[in-house]
Design an enzyme around this catalytic site. Structure first.
Site, PDB file in Angstrom:
ATOM      1  N   LYS A  13       0.839  -1.214   0.000  1.00  0.00           N
ATOM      2  CA  LYS A  13       0.000   0.000   0.000  1.00  0.00           C
ATOM      3  C   LYS A  13       0.871   1.260   0.000  1.00  0.00           C
ATOM      4  O   LYS A  13       0.665   2.163  -0.811  1.00  0.00           O
ATOM      5  CB  LYS A  13      -0.930   0.030   1.242  1.00  0.00           C
ATOM      6  CG  LYS A  13      -1.865  -1.166   1.346  1.00  0.00           C
ATOM      7  CD  LYS A  13      -2.798  -1.042   2.538  1.00  0.00           C
ATOM      8  CE  LYS A  13      -2.092  -1.087   3.885  1.00  0.00           C
ATOM      9  NZ  LYS A  13      -1.377  -2.352   4.167  1.00  0.00           N
ATOM     10  N   ARG A  88      -9.694   1.151   8.705  1.00  0.00           N
ATOM     11  CA  ARG A  88      -9.246  -0.209   8.991  1.00  0.00           C
ATOM     12  C   ARG A  88     -10.292  -1.000   9.767  1.00  0.00           C
ATOM     13  O   ARG A  88     -10.092  -2.154  10.068  1.00  0.00           O
ATOM     14  CB  ARG A  88      -7.973  -0.124   9.836  1.00  0.00           C
ATOM     15  CG  ARG A  88      -6.717  -0.611   9.153  1.00  0.00           C
ATOM     16  CD  ARG A  88      -5.559  -0.372  10.096  1.00  0.00           C
ATOM     17  NE  ARG A  88      -4.421  -1.146   9.772  1.00  0.00           N
ATOM     18  CZ  ARG A  88      -3.370  -0.704   9.076  1.00  0.00           C
ATOM     19  NH1 ARG A  88      -3.370   0.513   8.595  1.00  0.00           N
ATOM     20  NH2 ARG A  88      -2.340  -1.487   8.876  1.00  0.00           N
ATOM     21  N   ARG A 127      11.125  -5.870   5.077  1.00  0.00           N
ATOM     22  CA  ARG A 127      10.966  -4.420   4.900  1.00  0.00           C
ATOM     23  C   ARG A 127      11.989  -3.660   5.758  1.00  0.00           C
ATOM     24  O   ARG A 127      12.229  -3.997   6.903  1.00  0.00           O
ATOM     25  CB  ARG A 127       9.550  -3.998   5.296  1.00  0.00           C
ATOM     26  CG  ARG A 127       9.367  -2.474   5.338  1.00  0.00           C
ATOM     27  CD  ARG A 127       7.933  -2.051   5.360  1.00  0.00           C
ATOM     28  NE  ARG A 127       7.130  -2.754   6.330  1.00  0.00           N
ATOM     29  CZ  ARG A 127       5.794  -2.818   6.283  1.00  0.00           C
ATOM     30  NH1 ARG A 127       5.140  -2.184   5.327  1.00  0.00           N
ATOM     31  NH2 ARG A 127       5.129  -3.470   7.200  1.00  0.00           N
ATOM     32  N   ARG A 160      11.129  -1.848  11.198  1.00  0.00           N
ATOM     33  CA  ARG A 160      10.043  -1.407  12.077  1.00  0.00           C
ATOM     34  C   ARG A 160       9.904  -2.380  13.240  1.00  0.00           C
ATOM     35  O   ARG A 160      10.054  -3.573  13.057  1.00  0.00           O
ATOM     36  CB  ARG A 160       8.724  -1.378  11.275  1.00  0.00           C
ATOM     37  CG  ARG A 160       8.441  -0.041  10.644  1.00  0.00           C
ATOM     38  CD  ARG A 160       7.306  -0.072   9.664  1.00  0.00           C
ATOM     39  NE  ARG A 160       6.087  -0.719  10.123  1.00  0.00           N
ATOM     40  CZ  ARG A 160       4.953  -0.775   9.417  1.00  0.00           C
ATOM     41  NH1 ARG A 160       4.906  -0.216   8.215  1.00  0.00           N
ATOM     42  NH2 ARG A 160       3.890  -1.375   9.885  1.00  0.00           N
ATOM     43  N   ARG A 171      -0.647  -8.897  13.576  1.00  0.00           N
ATOM     44  CA  ARG A 171      -1.221  -7.879  12.675  1.00  0.00           C
ATOM     45  C   ARG A 171      -2.093  -8.535  11.607  1.00  0.00           C
ATOM     46  O   ARG A 171      -3.149  -8.011  11.242  1.00  0.00           O
ATOM     47  CB  ARG A 171      -0.106  -7.059  12.019  1.00  0.00           C
ATOM     48  CG  ARG A 171       0.485  -6.007  12.972  1.00  0.00           C
ATOM     49  CD  ARG A 171       1.863  -5.547  12.540  1.00  0.00           C
ATOM     50  NE  ARG A 171       1.893  -5.019  11.203  1.00  0.00           N
ATOM     51  CZ  ARG A 171       2.945  -5.117  10.386  1.00  0.00           C
ATOM     52  NH1 ARG A 171       4.044  -5.736  10.776  1.00  0.00           N
ATOM     53  NH2 ARG A 171       2.901  -4.596   9.185  1.00  0.00           N
TER      54      ARG A 171
HETATM   55  P1  ADP Z   1       2.185  -1.819   3.225  1.00  0.00           P
HETATM   56  O1  ADP Z   1       2.180  -0.315   3.215  1.00  0.00           O
HETATM   57  O2  ADP Z   1       0.967  -2.408   2.572  1.00  0.00           O
HETATM   58  O3  ADP Z   1       2.422  -2.385   4.586  1.00  0.00           O
HETATM   59  P2  ADP Z   1       4.748  -1.579   1.834  1.00  0.00           P
HETATM   60  O4  ADP Z   1       4.463  -0.715   0.660  1.00  0.00           O
HETATM   61  O5  ADP Z   1       5.466  -0.990   2.977  1.00  0.00           O
HETATM   62  O6  ADP Z   1       3.387  -2.300   2.327  1.00  0.00           O
HETATM   63  O7  ADP Z   1       5.536  -2.859   1.280  1.00  0.00           O
HETATM   64  C1  ADP Z   1       6.014  -3.886   2.159  1.00  0.00           C
HETATM   65  C2  ADP Z   1       7.404  -4.330   1.690  1.00  0.00           C
HETATM   66  O8  ADP Z   1       7.314  -5.024   0.440  1.00  0.00           O
HETATM   67  C3  ADP Z   1       8.375  -3.201   1.458  1.00  0.00           C
HETATM   68  O9  ADP Z   1       9.665  -3.631   1.863  1.00  0.00           O
HETATM   69  C4  ADP Z   1       8.316  -2.939  -0.057  1.00  0.00           C
HETATM   70  O10 ADP Z   1       9.562  -2.458  -0.554  1.00  0.00           O
HETATM   71  C5  ADP Z   1       8.014  -4.324  -0.597  1.00  0.00           C
HETATM   72  N1  ADP Z   1       7.100  -4.328  -1.747  1.00  0.00           N
HETATM   73  C6  ADP Z   1       5.977  -3.588  -1.917  1.00  0.00           C
HETATM   74  N2  ADP Z   1       5.349  -3.904  -3.072  1.00  0.00           N
HETATM   75  C7  ADP Z   1       6.072  -4.908  -3.641  1.00  0.00           C
HETATM   76  C8  ADP Z   1       5.941  -5.685  -4.856  1.00  0.00           C
HETATM   77  N3  ADP Z   1       4.899  -5.495  -5.677  1.00  0.00           N
HETATM   78  N4  ADP Z   1       6.869  -6.615  -5.107  1.00  0.00           N
HETATM   79  C9  ADP Z   1       7.903  -6.817  -4.245  1.00  0.00           C
HETATM   80  N5  ADP Z   1       8.087  -6.124  -3.098  1.00  0.00           N
HETATM   81  C10 ADP Z   1       7.192  -5.178  -2.799  1.00  0.00           C
HETATM   82  P1  ADP Z   2       0.862  -2.009   7.644  1.00  0.00           P
HETATM   83  O1  ADP Z   2      -0.232  -1.797   6.679  1.00  0.00           O
HETATM   84  O2  ADP Z   2       2.153  -2.397   7.058  1.00  0.00           O
HETATM   85  O3  ADP Z   2       0.458  -2.942   8.761  1.00  0.00           O
HETATM   86  P2  ADP Z   2       0.695   0.766   8.745  1.00  0.00           P
HETATM   87  O4  ADP Z   2       1.885   1.607   8.687  1.00  0.00           O
HETATM   88  O5  ADP Z   2      -0.464   1.107   7.893  1.00  0.00           O
HETATM   89  O6  ADP Z   2       1.222  -0.705   8.448  1.00  0.00           O
HETATM   90  O7  ADP Z   2       0.152   0.667  10.244  1.00  0.00           O
HETATM   91  C1  ADP Z   2       1.016   0.340  11.307  1.00  0.00           C
HETATM   92  C2  ADP Z   2       0.218   0.247  12.583  1.00  0.00           C
HETATM   93  O8  ADP Z   2      -0.364   1.528  12.903  1.00  0.00           O
HETATM   94  C3  ADP Z   2      -0.950  -0.711  12.574  1.00  0.00           C
HETATM   95  O9  ADP Z   2      -0.574  -2.052  12.844  1.00  0.00           O
HETATM   96  C4  ADP Z   2      -1.839  -0.125  13.692  1.00  0.00           C
HETATM   97  O10 ADP Z   2      -1.326  -0.462  14.965  1.00  0.00           O
HETATM   98  C5  ADP Z   2      -1.638   1.376  13.483  1.00  0.00           C
HETATM   99  N1  ADP Z   2      -2.653   1.907  12.573  1.00  0.00           N
HETATM  100  C6  ADP Z   2      -2.455   2.388  11.325  1.00  0.00           C
HETATM  101  N2  ADP Z   2      -3.605   2.783  10.765  1.00  0.00           N
HETATM  102  C7  ADP Z   2      -4.580   2.534  11.679  1.00  0.00           C
HETATM  103  C8  ADP Z   2      -5.995   2.688  11.686  1.00  0.00           C
HETATM  104  N3  ADP Z   2      -6.662   3.188  10.635  1.00  0.00           N
HETATM  105  N4  ADP Z   2      -6.672   2.322  12.811  1.00  0.00           N
HETATM  106  C9  ADP Z   2      -6.033   1.827  13.881  1.00  0.00           C
HETATM  107  N5  ADP Z   2      -4.704   1.642  13.936  1.00  0.00           N
HETATM  108  C10 ADP Z   2      -3.973   1.981  12.841  1.00  0.00           C
END
Ligand code: ADP
Ligand code: ADP
Ligand code: ZN
Length: 216
Positions: A13, A88, A127, A160, A171
């Site tokens: 995302k 979420r 990541r 992270r 998660r």
């Molecule tokens: P999210 O915001 O949904 O948690 P991220 O954008 O942070 O996901 O992506 C999670 C990890 O996967 C990061 O280390 C990113 O560089 C990698 N990543 C994201 N999209 C892809 C993809 N399409 N193919 C391979 N690696 C990806």
């Molecule tokens: P990812 O999609 O990779 O899990 P985010 O960076 O979007 O990571 O979120 C990290 C953390 O921040 C989540 O696991 C949660 O604890 C908190 N968080 C983010 N967005 C929300 C939301 N909309 N509602 C509640 N908690 C949130």
């Protein structure tokens, strides 16, 4: 244009949001980034949110909704934005709906990034983020040019705290229970677009752009 990105942790995302934000010139609003910035700066919000985040739980709805409404009321959001990681929960989605009713706005598109479970775990464990500018890398898929150093600013890459295997599993279970119902919620609203998030970053981006361009 108001866009929402939905998908499991590690779906890509944030990665896609950064690309869309640049191409369409709209702010990328990530609740996760807002929380992490506050934790780093040891603000009151950061202290309140920290325990939930590091244990893989959601920050309570009331707090999250307050933060997002404040952000959406800022000037740079006037011409649209991309929400990454919000809503979420169904409660958050309902609050957002009420907020838009009040200001006569609406969500244009919701993208649901579907990713295979094994890949989700691999994406989260590998990541790395820049401790200075926040840019995101992956140890296998998108490594930096120099080990543990950011290509953009030279900052140190860190993992992270919630990207450890046990917290990732927590998660994921929170995602399945509390966030997955939003897929049906937005299918019913007829604004959900499913995308295969297993594909390469550029391919996913291309598919997303096609949908956005068709909607305009
Ligand atoms: P999210 O915001 O949904 O948690 P991220 O954008 O942070 O996901 O992506 C999670 C990890 O996967 C990061 O280390 C990113 O560089 C990698 N990543 C994201 N999209 C892809 C993809 N399409 N193919 C391979 N690696 C990806
Ligand atoms: P990812 O999609 O990779 O899990 P985010 O960076 O979007 O990571 O979120 C990290 C953390 O921040 C989540 O696991 C949660 O604890 C908190 N968080 C983010 N967005 C929300 C939301 N909309 N509602 C509640 N908690 C949130
Ligand atoms: Zn950096």
């Amino acid at each position: 244009m108001i866009l929402i990105l939905l998908g499991p942790p590690g779906a890509g995302k944030g990665t896609q949001a950064a690309l869309i934000s640049e191409k369409y010139n709209i702010p990328h609003i990530s609740t996760g980034d807002i929380f992490r910035q506050n934790i780093k700066n040891k603000t009151k919000l950061g202290l309140e949110a920290e325990g939930y985040i590091h244990n893989g739980l959601l920050v309570p709805d009331e707090l999250t909704i307050k933060i997002i409404e404040e952000r959406l009321n800022e000037k740079d959001c006037r011409n649209g934005y991309l929400l990454d990681g919000f809503p979420r929960t169904v409660f958050q989605a309902e609050s957002l709906k009420k907020y838009y009713l009040g200001i006569k706005e609406h969500i244009d598109l919701v993208f649901f990034l579907e990713v295979n479970l094994d890949l989700v775990i691999k994406r989260n464990t590998g990541r790395r983020i820049c401790s200075c500018c926040g840019r995101c890398y992956h140890v296998y898929f998108t490594p930096p040019k120099h080990k543990d150093k950011c290509d953009t600013c030279g900052g140190c890459l860190i993992q992270r705290k919630d990207d450890t295997e046990s917290v990732i599993l927590e998660r994921l279970s929170v995602y399945l229970e509390q966030t997955m119902p939003l897929v049906d919620y937005y299918v019913k609203a007829k604004i959900l677009y499913k995308l295969c998030g297993d594909e390469e970053i550029t391919k996913v981006f291309e598919n997303m752009c096609k949908i956005i361009d068709n909607c305009n």
